[in-house]
Design a protein around this motif. Structure first.
Motif, PDB file in Angstrom:
ATOM      1  N   GLY B  16       0.517  -0.740   0.505  1.00 15.39           N
ATOM      2  CA  GLY B  16      -0.144  -0.003  -0.323  1.00 15.39           C
ATOM      3  C   GLY B  16       0.943   1.439  -0.218  1.00 15.39           C
ATOM      4  O   GLY B  16       1.932   1.528   0.736  1.00 15.39           O
ATOM      5  N   ARG B  17       0.788   2.106  -1.304  1.00 14.63           N
ATOM      6  CA  ARG B  17       2.163   3.242  -1.292  1.00 14.63           C
ATOM      7  C   ARG B  17       1.649   4.211   0.459  1.00 14.63           C
ATOM      8  O   ARG B  17       0.573   4.543   0.801  1.00 14.63           O
ATOM      9  CB  ARG B  17       1.803   3.917  -2.470  1.00 14.63           C
ATOM     10  CG  ARG B  17       1.948   3.247  -3.571  1.00 14.63           C
ATOM     11  CD  ARG B  17       1.021   3.783  -5.022  1.00 14.63           C
ATOM     12  NE  ARG B  17      -0.419   2.957  -4.836  1.00 14.63           N
ATOM     13  CZ  ARG B  17      -1.032   3.543  -5.550  1.00 14.63           C
ATOM     14  NH1 ARG B  17      -1.155   5.134  -6.804  1.00 14.63           N
ATOM     15  NH2 ARG B  17      -2.777   3.545  -5.961  1.00 14.63           N
ATOM     16  N   SER B  18       2.643   4.837   1.202  1.00 12.90           N
ATOM     17  CA  SER B  18       3.209   4.777   2.336  1.00 12.90           C
ATOM     18  C   SER B  18       2.694   5.693   1.598  1.00 12.90           C
ATOM     19  O   SER B  18       3.214   6.684   0.417  1.00 12.90           O
ATOM     20  CB  SER B  18       3.613   4.475   3.107  1.00 12.90           C
ATOM     21  OG  SER B  18       4.631   5.568   2.897  1.00 12.90           O
ATOM     22  N   TYR B  19       2.168   7.087   1.817  1.00  9.98           N
ATOM     23  CA  TYR B  19       2.111   8.485   1.079  1.00  9.98           C
ATOM     24  C   TYR B  19       3.496   9.186   2.146  1.00  9.98           C
ATOM     25  O   TYR B  19       3.670  10.136   1.193  1.00  9.98           O
ATOM     26  CB  TYR B  19       1.357   9.315   1.399  1.00  9.98           C
ATOM     27  CG  TYR B  19      -0.536   8.670  -0.103  1.00  9.98           C
ATOM     28  CD1 TYR B  19      -1.198   7.210   0.442  1.00  9.98           C
ATOM     29  CD2 TYR B  19       0.026   9.399  -0.864  1.00  9.98           C
ATOM     30  CE1 TYR B  19      -1.662   6.876  -0.298  1.00  9.98           C
ATOM     31  CE2 TYR B  19      -0.851   8.732  -1.860  1.00  9.98           C
ATOM     32  CZ  TYR B  19      -1.830   8.149  -1.523  1.00  9.98           C
ATOM     33  OH  TYR B  19      -2.256   7.267  -2.764  1.00  9.98           O
ATOM     34  N   ALA B  20       2.931   9.179   2.843  1.00 11.55           N
ATOM     35  CA  ALA B  20       4.045   9.368   3.838  1.00 11.55           C
ATOM     36  C   ALA B  20       5.301   8.924   4.365  1.00 11.55           C
ATOM     37  O   ALA B  20       5.540   7.791   4.400  1.00 11.55           O
ATOM     38  CB  ALA B  20       3.612   9.496   5.652  1.00 11.55           C
ATOM     39  N   ALA B  24       7.210  11.661   7.551  1.00 10.52           N
ATOM     40  CA  ALA B  24       6.080  11.488   8.340  1.00 10.52           C
ATOM     41  C   ALA B  24       5.943  12.357   9.360  1.00 10.52           C
ATOM     42  O   ALA B  24       4.717  13.441   9.792  1.00 10.52           O
ATOM     43  CB  ALA B  24       5.917  10.118   8.233  1.00 10.52           C
TER      44      ALA B  24
END
Lengths: 1208, 72, 119
Positions: B16-20, B24
């Motif tokens: 799941g592409r971690s956006y942070a 972060a």
């Protein structure tokens, strides 16, 4: 002189070493620096001590203004202004805007990246004096002017390649251009008339000037030491009179020439007569009659002495010259002579003699004993350098500045009579009111190329002085610095004589490198060995030397009767001699010049024109000043290098090659016959085997090839850059290729080319590419586009200033919630809705976060498509607004239509303002452009063609050794084009590839006895291949051997930048023009392609009438509109107002009568204004093109009504 | 030798592409100075200047996320 | 008093004196010196040899000028005439189409037959 000739070898190791360890002392390619030399040296000449700006401010002189009103005869106190010094500083951060930086220099790379101008501060030291008091000086800052890169006002001057790389520049940065708003611009070289040389002109337009004017004239363009010029023309009138014409501040004035003569020195008629007519001319009644008439007509003025004449002139020209009010008429006359008449000379006696010479030349022209001088011949031309033009503009602006101070003081004096010059505050107030921003005026000049000057600078054009130094590839870039334009004035002329190539341009202008199309012949390029002088040579010893040779000085009272040949130095008569002696003098001077003895400078131009019957006016004309073209040739008597100029070349005997030398007649021999070609023309291999227009096309197309524009691409932000990923060095090249270091900028790829009629897809200049070659990266290119996103700082008065910031307004919120929202499931519709609402509550769209990072800026390396978000910004909420609504994040989108990758993102800060947050970012997109069908390719011989098919390798014909060609070209491309050079290159490339060596392709190496075919054929034979370059090949489709041997070899192919992706245009329906309801024009706006008159003709010829109707009516502006049958007009129909029970109908106003009386319900109808009408119901709908209604309206506006008959 | 036979595992955490990304916690992004090359941390709304040399152009660093290209 | 041709200059100040005054005395405006009129002089004027060209003389002269039309510029080529079968034809080229294309070749035979080809 190049004693060490470069070879054609590949030099791979040396080049690798130069890349890894750039030299720390000087550049490895001095030839490149020599190519840009005219630009840089001319700019340096402005700013150096004692340079042009110093000479200019001396020429400006002193401007004065008085505070009295001249009522009682007194002028009051006098305030004098003068310029003591003009400084141009190097580009630095200003001291009061930024107090914290350590490194205060601004470098060109920063200017390119931030899209600002590379400029230095212009300071002027003003000198003020009240009455006769002491001079007070005051420094004033006049803005910042653009500065040339690598000039002496640039920080990169004299830096070694290693240091240049450290400063983020190319290791071979040439300079010579300006950076204006992030764009590299340069001032074009212009061709103007040769300076200080009187030219005999026969021009029919001269005759139209007045009643008895003829077409004969003598024109001289005189140049002052600060390079500003003034043209004086002598006109010949029918009756023998001669008039002097000049232009001052864009107005023309005519003066009888004897008035000028008598104003220059104290002279009498006898002296003028003697000066005009030599001893043998006394018998020539043609001349004596005219001189008599000249002198007698002047008697009408009754001005006898010099003082009287000066007073007369001063009185007439006082207002025009704009001098101080306290100057006497005589002084104004002297100023007039100083500023306008023969300004290249200082001594009035010299001017007098020169004037007499010009009158004599004019009479000789009219008589027929001399012929007119051709202004289109390079003999009478010189080059106007960019730096000099820049200096001229600065001088004009500074002078204008002084005059505006004077005007402001005058205005102030008129308003409030109590103006005290010595009061410092009052002076400061004056200065505050005057426009001091010269810097922005020069920046405007550089960015637009428009010259707004009160005097026009003695040039015939007002615009087109600057061009963008495009960096499509290196050839284009360097040809900008070598190009010379005749002037945009000549582009509009219908005569073609300006565009012709004359034999006199041999060696100075390239015969081959000129564009085809409208600038053909006007835009020339300098030959690669042609230099332009930018300094004055030292001529102090010339007069002495000439006297020692027996030349009579002009100051001697009566010249011997044999001394009829005039000797001039830069437009000043320095001696007379007999024609026999003149030849000896010229030859001796040249001998001493080349030898280096007697202090005669080498780049002196000794133009000896011998006596002739009806030829050019004879004399020895010596030139030593700037802006002349010169080139090196070998002087045979001494076997040393001589520099010759275009003025002397027509009368010299220069052999082309050593075998051609005619003993006793030839004095010089060329070093190399290729010296006549420009840099680009030299790169065409075997150009002597091609038809010359093909060489011209190659000179054009080489500049359009996708290549390597530079090595410092990471630090550049050009609007669009093309780059070839798989550039190779050509196997067939010229030694100049190595000398100019062009291997650092590869322009194309070597391809195996078979000349075979094989697929049928290559007709009409198309070509076929091997599909596997394409898949392995043949011709793969990339485009880099830079876009600046943000808000320019605009100070709007009164309006609300929008305060935008990059980034999400609720960044922390997003960071916290985003992972969890993203994890939310999308299986059911309900969940999808929830997810959507969740995103909405954050104020963002889901797809934004794919391309944008959490700081609001794009992710580098990410793919963006049309419409994708690129950057997020928000408006900083003011204190008053509440944050009740959803957070508002706005977005910049990617506006291109093609998919791009984000290559670089730069955050640009603002200079000086430390508290302002980031207002601009610069985003560089990378768009890969693999070769597509429809992309244009070309070899180096003007053989351009479009890729028509990517042919699979299995279907390609193959040789016995199993190789398939990369490119197939149609044999029909060769017979009419006659580009045999491509065949020779094919042989040479094949031989070079087989033996692993580079081949020399300089032209003029082979001849009938020693043929190229034999030379390369032998090499091929050694390698085991066919002598003629043919090979037996087998068909890829049937496998059979082809009946004929195929000519296959290695040719260097260039990929040009015309790609189908940039050109295709498609539309079914779309935007429509408001006025005509027809589809608009333009690919960007989604417009249509015009079906023009000729296309209409061909549709008619095919008999497809309905197709034509479809194109022109149904798919264009088809409308249905109401028309009245009775009166046949569109304009009088109007819809009636709806009433209960009745629909709205369309009625004709003209046919209807106003309702009076009866109220039959159905009959009366009401119009929009409330008027009631009866009748006019005979209307119907017809289908017409909308433009017909437009035409109807336009004609009605002129009072013409159109009546249409409708049937049935 | 045997562990090299294992099939290639994509880097963990990439499903799941971690956006942070690396920022972060702080919310600050690091940029490179154009002149001295030093990593500079800039928050939202801060003026753009390198902390060491005062230069005004900063380059953004390449994304940590994986970008897939076609080998065409 | 200095005379050159028909011009009389004042010997003191070099001013040009009026030519026709009616009397024998010429007075200089500048210095006032009186000079005696030297009387009429005959001056011979010769027109340039090219001032009055005679067509007959031009035809007989050694140097003749030709108009562009008169010069034979066609070249010969070994091409069989499709009509009469002669072996040799005259041809000349003109650049009628765009500079990109080749020149159009016009062939002419003695029998009068003409044809032309593009590229």
């Amino acid at each position: 002189m190049a004693t060490k000739k470069s070879s054609v070898a590949f030099n791979t190791l040396e080049r690798e070493n130069l890349f890894r360890n750039p030299p720390k002392d000087k550049s490895a390619y001095p030839a490149l620096l020599a190519a840009v030399q005219p630009h840089i040296d001319s700019f340096n000449a402005i700013t150096v001590d004692g340079g042009l700006l110093d000479l200019a401010r001396e020429d400006i002189g002193i401007k004065s203004v008085f505070d009295g009103t001249n009522e009682k005869g007194s002028l009051g106190n006098k305030l004098s202004l003068r310029v003591d010094k003009i400084y141009i500083g190097k580009p630095r951060l200003s001291d009061h805007r930024d107090k914290t930086s350590l490194r205060r220099e601004i470098f060109p790379s920063e200017c390119r990246e931030r899209h600002i101008t590379y400029r230095g501060k212009l300071t002027v030291k003003l000198g003020l004096r009240i009455n006769d008091g002491p001079w007070i000086s005051q420094d004033r800052e006049l803005g910042s002017i653009p500065v040339m890169v690598r000039s002496n006002r640039c920080h990169l001057e004299n830096l070694a390649p290693y240091d240049l790389v450290e400063h983020k520049e190319e290791s071979e940065e040439l300079g010579g251009y300006f950076i204006v708003n992030g764009i590299e611009k340069l001032i074009r070289l212009l061709i103007v008339a040769r300076r200080n040389h009187p030219m005999a002109i026969v021009r029919p337009s001269f005759a139209g000037r007045g009643k008895s004017y003829t077409q004969y004239g003598v024109q001289i363009r005189c140049v002052r030491p600060d390079q500003t010029s003034q043209t004086n023309v002598l006109h010949y009138l029918n009756d023998g009179n001669v008039t002097f014409r000049f232009s001052w501040r864009k107005n023309e004035y005519l003066i009888p020439v004897v008035m000028i003569l008598k104003a220059l020195i104290e002279t009498n008629d006898r002296e003028i007569f003697d000066g005009l007519l030599a001893a043998k001319d006394r018998e020539n009644t043609f001349l004596t009659d005219r001189v008599e008439l000249l002198l007698r007509t002047y008697k009408g003025y009754q001005l006898y002495t010099k003082k009287e004449t000066l007073q007369h002139l001063g009185e007439k020209f006082r207002i025009v010259m704009g001098v101080a009010s306290d100057m006497s008429d005589v002084d104004v006359g002297k100023e007039f002579l100083r500023k306008i008449v023969l300004v290249h000379l200082q001594d009035p006696r010299d001017k007098f003699r020169m004037m007499l010479f010009m009158i004599r030349k004019l009479y000789a022209l009219v008589e027929g004993s001399c012929t007119q001088d051709n202004p289109d011949a390079v003999q009478h031309q010189e080059v106007l350098l960019g730096g000099f033009l820049y200096g001229m503009i600065i001088k004009e602006r500074v002078e204008e500045y002084l005059e505006s101070i004077v005007k402001e003081v005058r205005r102030e004096v008129r308003r409030t009579t109590a103006f005290d010059f010595s009061n410092k505050e009052q002076r400061t107030r004056i200065f505050a009111k005057v426009n001091e921003n010269i810097g922005s005026a020069l920046e405007y000049f550089m960015s637009t190329g428009n010259l707004s000057s009160p005097s026009g600078l003695d040039l015939q054009q007002v615009s087109g002085f600057t061009v963008v130094a495009e960096k499509i590839n290196f050839y284009r870039f360097i040809s900008h610095f070598r190009m010379v334009h005749r002037g945009s004035f000549f582009a509009q002329l219908k005569t073609t004589t300006v565009r012709k190539l004359l034999p006199e341009s041999w060696g100075f202008l390239c015969p081959v490198h000129t564009p085809d199309g409208s600038p053909c012949g006007l835009l020339n390029h300098l030959a690669h060995k042609c230099r332009i002088t930018t300094t004055i040579s030292d001529t102090s010893s010339i007069r002495k030397t000439l006297a020692s040779l027996g030349v009579v000085s002009p100051a001697t009272a009566s010249l011997p009767s044999s001394a009829t040949m005039c000797i001039q130095l830069d437009g000043c008569i320095i001696g007379w001699c007999s024609p026999k002696l003149a030849r000896v003098v010229a030859d001796t001077l040249r001998y001493w010049k080349v030898e280096g003895s007697h202090d005669i400078p080498l780049d002196l131009e000794i133009g000896y024109i011998p006596e002739s019957r009806g030829g050019q006016y004879p004399g020895i004309y010596i030139f030593s000043q700037q802006a002349r073209m010169i080139r090196p040739v070998k002087y045979l008597p001494l076997d040393k290098e001589d520099q010759i100029g275009p003025f002397e070349q027509p009368y010299m005997s220069v052999a082309v090659t050593p075998p051609e030398v005619v003993p006793g007649e030839s004095t010089h021999v060329e070093f190399d016959p290729t010296n006549i070609l420009s840099i680009i023309a030299n790169m065409t291999p075997f150009s002597d085997f091609n038809q010359s227009p093909r060489n011209m096309y190659q000179c054009q197309m080489g500049k359009q090839a996708m290549g390597t524009p530079g090595t410092a691409l990471r630090h550049r932000s050009d609007n669009k850059m093309y780059r070839l990923q798989t550039g190779q060095t050509p196997v067939v090249r010229s030694p100049l290729y190595n000398e100019y270091g062009l291997d650092n900028f590869p322009n194309g790829m070597n391809a195996i080319v078979a000349v075979i009629s094989y697929t049928g897809y290559d007709m009409d200049d198309a070509m076929i590419m091997n599909k596997s070659a394409h898949e392995r990266g043949f011709g793969h290119g990339t485009i880099y586009k830079t876009e600046k996103l943000g808000w320019a700082e605009e100070k709007r008065r009164g309006g609300p200033s929008s305060n935008n910031l990059f980034g999400f307004i609720n960044q922390e919120e997003i960071e916290e919630q985003i992972d969890s929202i993203h994890e939310m499931g999308e299986s059911t519709d309900e969940e999808k809705l929830l997810k959507k609402k969740a995103y909405q509550s954050l104020g963002i769209k889901q797809e934004w976060l794919e391309t944008v990072d959490l700081d609001g800026l794009p992710k580098i390396g990410q793919l963006v498509k049309a419409g994708d978000a690129v950057a997020v910004y928000h408006e900083v909420p003011k204190e008053s607004e509440s944050r009740s609504r959803f957070p508002q994040n706005k977005v910049f989108t990617y506006k291109g239509s093609e998919d791009a990758y984000i290559e670089e993102v730069r955050l640009l800060g603002v200079e000086g303002n430390d508290n302002k947050p980031m207002q601009q970012i610069s985003v560089k997109y990378r768009i890969p452009r693999s070769p597509n069908i429809g992309d244009k390719f070309s070899s180096r011989h003007g053989q351009k063609g479009v890729l028509s098919q990517k042919w699979p390798t299995v279907d390609m014909p193959f040789t016995e050794s199993g190789m398939q060609p990369d490119i197939i070209i149609n044999p029909h491309a060769f017979p009419s084009r006659m580009t045999i050079g491509m065949f020779v290159e094919s042989l040479a490339g094949k031989a070079g590839a087989l033996h692993g060596m580079a081949q020399d392709s300089t032209p003029f190496r082979f001849d009938e006895h020693h043929t190229a075919a034999d030379y390369f054929g032998h090499q091929l034979k050694m390698a085991g291949y066919n002598y003629h370059g043919n090979e037996p090949m087998y068909s890829g489709i049937t496998g059979e051997e082809l009946h004929a041997d195929i000519y296959i070899g290695l040719v260097y192919y260039q990929r040009l930048r015309h790609m189908v992706n940039d050109k295709y245009q498609v539309r079914t329906t779309g935007k429509i023009s408001d006025l005509t309801h027809q589809p608009i024009k333009g690919r960007k706006k989604g417009g249509g392609i015009r079906v023009g008159e000729m296309e209409r003709d061909s549709l008619l010829a095919h008999g497809t009438a309905f197709l034509l109707q479809d194109r022109l009516l149904n798919c264009s502006d088809y409308t249905q509109t109401w028309v009245c049958r009775e009166c046949g007009s569109f304009l009088s129909t109007t819809p009636s107002i709806k009433k209960i029970g009745f629909e709205s109908q369309v009625r004709c106003r003209r046919c209807a009568k106003p309702a009076a009386g009866f109220k039959a319900e159905g009959m009366v109808w009401e119009d929009g204004n409330g008027g009631q009408f009866v009748g006019g119901s005979n209307t119907t709908v017809i289908a017409v093109p909308y433009v017909l209604k437009y035409l109807d309206v336009e004609l009605a506006a002129m009072g013409i009504a159109m009546k249409f008959n409708i049937a049935p | 030798m045997s562990d090299q036979r294992e099939s290639y595992q994509p880097p963990a955490g990439g499903a799941g592409r971690s956006y942070a990304g690396a920022s972060a916690a702080s919310g600050t992004m690091h940029y490179l100075c154009a002149e001295c090359g030093v990593k500079v941390a800039i928050n939202k709304g801060e003026p753009i200047r390198c902390k060491e040399c005062g230069h005004r152009i900063l380059y953004k660093q390449r994304t940590k996320r994986m970008v897939q290209f076609e080998a065409r | 008093m200095s005379t050159v041709g028909t011009l009389v200059f004042c010997s003191d100040c070099g001013n040009l004196l009026d030519s026709v005054t009616g009397t024998d005395r010429l007075e200089c405006e500048m210095c006032g010196t009186v000079t005696k009129d030297p009387g009429n002089k005959t001056v011979t004027t010769q027109s340039a040899p090219s001032a009055f060209p005679s067509a007959l003389r031009l035809k007989k002269s050694a140097v003749q000028s030709l108009a562009t039309e008169d010069i034979q510029t066609e070249a010969e080529i070994k091409q069989t005439c499709p009509e009469c079968g002669r072996e040799k034809m005259w041809f000349y080229t003109l650049q009628l189409r765009s500079a990109d294309e080749g020149a159009t070749v016009f062939y002419r035979c003695e029998c009068g037959y003409r044809f032309n080809t593009n590229n």
